[in-house]
Write an enzyme that holds these catalytic residues in place. Sequence first.
Site, PDB file in Angstrom:
ATOM      1  N   LYS A   1     -30.206  15.993   1.139  1.00 18.99           N
ATOM      2  CA  LYS A   1     -29.587  15.081   0.169  1.00 18.99           C
ATOM      3  C   LYS A   1     -28.150  15.529  -0.088  1.00 18.99           C
ATOM      4  O   LYS A   1     -27.866  16.722  -0.173  1.00 18.99           O
ATOM      5  CB  LYS A   1     -30.326  15.166  -1.178  1.00 18.99           C
ATOM      6  CG  LYS A   1     -31.602  14.349  -1.296  1.00 18.99           C
ATOM      7  CD  LYS A   1     -32.121  14.464  -2.736  1.00 18.99           C
ATOM      8  CE  LYS A   1     -33.101  13.354  -3.060  1.00 18.99           C
ATOM      9  NZ  LYS A   1     -33.526  13.344  -4.469  1.00 18.99           N
TER      10      LYS A   1
ATOM     11  N   LYS B   1     -32.478  19.833   1.097  1.00 21.25           N
ATOM     12  CA  LYS B   1     -33.419  18.708   0.950  1.00 21.25           C
ATOM     13  C   LYS B   1     -32.935  17.513   1.767  1.00 21.25           C
ATOM     14  O   LYS B   1     -33.501  16.436   1.726  1.00 21.25           O
ATOM     15  CB  LYS B   1     -33.520  18.264  -0.524  1.00 21.25           C
ATOM     16  CG  LYS B   1     -34.303  19.155  -1.440  1.00 21.25           C
ATOM     17  CD  LYS B   1     -34.655  18.403  -2.735  1.00 21.25           C
ATOM     18  CE  LYS B   1     -33.681  18.665  -3.823  1.00 21.25           C
ATOM     19  NZ  LYS B   1     -34.041  18.027  -5.111  1.00 21.25           N
TER      20      LYS B   1
END
Length: 132
Positions: free
Chosen positions: A46, A44
């Site tokens: 992240k 993602k």
Amino acid sequence: MKKVITYGTFDLLHTGHINILRRAKELGDYLVVAISSDEFNAGKGKKAYYSFEQRKAILEAIRYVDEVIPEHTWEQKIDDIKKHNIDVFVMGDDWEGKFDFLKSYCEVVYLPRTVGISTTQIKKELNKINHA
Ligand code: C2G
């Protein structure tokens, strides 16, 4: 027993997370939270501050949360809904519409995000304080 599920990273837990967990639980009797694994987070884009194990332990301590499972892929939601006999799928409305395909399997509810707080904002403000 009405079962609810929600998904997320839940890093640096804040009141926006607590609000959605509380409201998700209010939609049923049992709340399952699927927490993004560290590898899935990388996908993602992240990098969570807390590891999966730490984020799992923190969520398991929250009164609204009944069970925590790992989120490894985007595609696992249908299997999770079937396997855990889920009645309601909940996400913040930043995901509005993105999971409507799950309506064939359970109710899909998007709840308004809590304004003015996010993990990204917390990280930015902490960086500013520490580099002031
Ligand atoms: N959230 C919220 N209010 C905020 C911040 C987050 O309601 N101020 C909600 C998000 O809408 C989401 C949940 O809290 O429903 C978890 O947010 P994140 O940890 O940022 O999760 P996200 O990266 O959106 O991952 O497969 C779905 C993904 O795993 C969702």
